[in-house]
Write a protein that holds these residues in place. Structure first.
Motif, short mmCIF file in Angstrom:
data_model
loop_
_atom_site.label_atom_id
_atom_site.label_comp_id
_atom_site.label_asym_id
_atom_site.label_seq_id
_atom_site.Cartn_x
_atom_site.Cartn_y
_atom_site.Cartn_z
N ILE A 130 0.87 -1.18 0.00
CA ILE A 130 0.00 0.00 0.00
C ILE A 130 0.91 1.23 0.00
CG2 ILE A 130 -1.69 1.30 1.39
CD1 ILE A 130 -2.96 -1.29 0.46
N PRO A 131 0.68 2.18 -0.92
CA PRO A 131 1.54 3.38 -0.91
C PRO A 131 1.45 4.10 0.44
CG PRO A 131 0.06 3.35 -2.83
CD PRO A 131 -0.36 2.22 -1.94
N LYS A 132 2.58 4.65 0.86
CA LYS A 132 2.59 5.35 2.17
C LYS A 132 3.26 6.71 2.00
CE LYS A 132 1.91 1.33 4.61
NZ LYS A 132 2.65 0.28 3.90
N GLY A 133 3.16 7.51 3.04
CA GLY A 133 3.88 8.78 3.08
C GLY A 133 3.38 9.80 2.06
N TYR A 134 2.17 9.69 1.68
CA TYR A 134 1.62 10.63 0.67
C TYR A 134 0.89 11.79 1.36
CZ TYR A 134 -2.35 7.61 1.73
OH TYR A 134 -3.31 6.91 2.38
N GLU A 135 0.73 12.84 0.59
CA GLU A 135 -0.01 13.99 1.12
C GLU A 135 -1.27 14.20 0.32
OE1 GLU A 135 2.06 17.62 1.80
OE2 GLU A 135 3.64 16.54 2.91
N PRO A 279 8.84 -23.93 4.14
CA PRO A 279 9.91 -23.46 3.24
C PRO A 279 9.53 -23.52 1.76
CG PRO A 279 10.47 -25.59 4.24
CD PRO A 279 9.23 -25.12 4.91
N LEU A 280 8.42 -24.19 1.44
CA LEU A 280 8.03 -24.31 0.02
C LEU A 280 7.25 -23.09 -0.48
CD1 LEU A 280 6.82 -28.02 -0.13
CD2 LEU A 280 9.11 -27.11 -0.51
N PHE A 281 6.78 -22.23 0.46
CA PHE A 281 5.89 -21.13 0.06
C PHE A 281 6.44 -19.77 0.48
CE2 PHE A 281 3.17 -24.86 0.52
CZ PHE A 281 2.43 -24.81 -0.66
N LYS A 282 5.96 -18.75 -0.23
CA LYS A 282 6.23 -17.37 0.23
C LYS A 282 4.99 -16.51 -0.05
CE LYS A 282 8.39 -15.97 -4.10
NZ LYS A 282 9.58 -16.11 -4.87
N GLY A 283 4.80 -15.50 0.78
CA GLY A 283 3.68 -14.58 0.59
C GLY A 283 3.97 -13.66 -0.59
N ALA A 284 2.91 -13.20 -1.29
CA ALA A 284 3.11 -12.33 -2.45
C ALA A 284 3.13 -10.85 -2.05
CB ALA A 284 2.01 -12.58 -3.49
N ALA A 285 2.46 -10.51 -0.96
CA ALA A 285 2.34 -9.09 -0.57
C ALA A 285 3.30 -8.76 0.57
CB ALA A 285 0.91 -8.80 -0.14
N ASN A 286 3.65 -7.49 0.69
CA ASN A 286 4.48 -7.06 1.82
C ASN A 286 3.78 -7.40 3.13
OD1 ASN A 286 6.31 -5.94 0.09
ND2 ASN A 286 6.35 -3.95 1.12
N ILE A 287 4.57 -7.90 4.09
CA ILE A 287 3.96 -8.41 5.33
C ILE A 287 3.08 -7.37 6.01
CG2 ILE A 287 4.52 -9.20 7.68
CD1 ILE A 287 6.73 -10.90 6.48
N GLU A 288 3.54 -6.13 6.10
CA GLU A 288 2.77 -5.14 6.87
C GLU A 288 1.45 -4.75 6.20
OE1 GLU A 288 5.28 -1.72 7.27
OE2 GLU A 288 5.13 -1.20 5.16
N ASP A 289 1.33 -5.06 4.92
CA ASP A 289 0.10 -4.68 4.21
C ASP A 289 -0.76 -5.89 3.85
OD1 ASP A 289 0.87 -1.97 4.21
OD2 ASP A 289 2.14 -2.30 2.45
#
Ligand code: PLP
Length: 356
Positions: A130-135, A279-289
């Motif tokens: 998710i974009p952050k730090g925007y105004e 160990p066979l898998f990984k998430g596609a999205a950034n963890i915090e989002d």
């Protein structure tokens, strides 16, 4: 056997709701008539519409706070253009957060009505966060965001504070988590994920923001006209509204959004824990989002695809493949998905680990 349905939509609803809806097709409220054939102006259907509108506001904690709920047609895609039509001035501008495919679609429509400022975008990273730090410009007519990005599996966990009206597309996480909904001036959500059959869109709107932009709006696209007509300006999608009411009643019986959210958190925690552990898998999205509704994940080694696909299909799972723009897998765990079904998927992921 009922399948474990991980599809992103449409209409992932509780079994009880499907059963009550089936009965109403044959004999609505013991009237001897189908819900599909009673008049939408009949006392019985007006009661359905009234209760659905009022229960939506009650569950969101917006009753008596100047909001109106509407059940309209045209999907969230029509709301993409109704929002600017109703809120953007002729020479105005609106601010949009570009967090995914649906946000992009909303921006495309809004551009037909005036200047659009894209305050933040994660497009360059294929919307993995998710974009952050925007105004947000204080002179824009409104700010638009998408609370949950169905395709990419990201979700806004914080919403910006701003003095301008906030519009939010909550199509894929409405009624799934507690938020301070009074921070939003216009919420819209296609029914077909957490609420009811495709065919109706819930619109929740703070009445005071309407009729201020000076535009002449065609009747069917004018929120104020729909409010005056009590969401019956034309023939409403009776079945979709009725089934949405059944789902709202189900949420209330469960203890409201807070209770449903607790279960949703447990389901998401269970699945993400396995994605991170195995160990066979990984998430596609950034963890915090990460989204608690649409869990996107990939196999580290694509050579395991055939084996994994055979395992989850044999376990009675359906609808797991990811959207073509992300690939891999997407487990949509909407309100109606039982935690037992999530456990079935987790067990399949573990079974793959012991097999390869
Ligand atoms: N917004 C979001 C977040 C969605 O997930 C979808 C559909 O999946 C849409 C909008 C489009 O909704 P509709 O098909 O009701 O126009």
């Amino acid at each position: 056997m009922k399948k474990h349905n991980y599809s992103a939509g449409p209409s992932i609803l509780p079994q009880e709701v499907f059963e009550k809806a089936s009965k109403a097709i044959l004999n609505f409220n013991d009237s001897g008539l189908s819900i599909l054939e009673i008049s939408h102006r009949s006392k019985d259907f007006v009661a359905v519409m009234d209760e659905a509108r009022s229960l939506a506001l009650e569950l969101l904690g917006l009753q008596g706070k100047g909001y109106q709920a509407l059940f309209l047609q045209g999907g969230a895609s029509t709301a993409f253009l109704m929002a600017p039509y109703n809120l953007m001035k002729e020479d105005g501008k609106a601010a949009y957060l570009d967090s995914g495919t649906w946000a992009t679609a909303a921006i495309k429509e809004a551009k037909l009505f005036g200047e659009i400022v894209i305050v933040g975008s994660s497009k360059e990273d294929n919307y993995t966060h998710i974009p952050k730090g925007y105004e947000i410009p204080g002179d824009a007519d409104y700010f638009h965001c998408t609370s949950n990005n169905t395709i990419f599996g990201t979700q806004m966990h914080e919403f910006p504070s701003t003095s301008i009206p906030v519009v939010c597309d909550m199509s894929s996480d409405i009624f799934s988590r507690q938020l301070d909904f009074s921070k939003f001036d216009l919420i819209y959500a296609g029914a077909q994920k957490n609420m009811g059959p495709a065919g109706t869109t819930l619109v929740v709107i703070k009445e005071e923001i309407l009729e201020k932009n000076g535009r002449t709006i065609p009747s069917m696209l004018d929120y104020a006209k729909h409010i005056k007509a009590e969401s019956m300006y034309n023939t409403p999608p009776v079945f979709s509204v009725y089934v949405s009411l059944l789902t709202l009643q189900w949420i209330k019986e469960k203890g409201g959004i807070a209770a449903v959210e607790k279960l949703n958190n447990a389901k998401a925690d269970l699945l993400y824990a396995e994605i991170d552990r195995n160990p066979l898998f990984k998430g596609a999205a950034n963890i915090e989002d990460r989204s608690k509704m649409n869990v996107t994940f990939l196999l580290n080694n694509p050579e395991h695809t055939e084996t994994f696909d055979a395992l989850w299909k044999a376990a009675g799972i359906s609808g797991l493949p990811g959207h073509r723009s992300v690939g891999g897998y997407r487990a949509s765990i909407y309100n109606a998905m039982p935690i037992e079904s999530v456990q079935v998927l987790v067990d399949v992921m573990k079974a793959l680990e012991s097999k390869v």
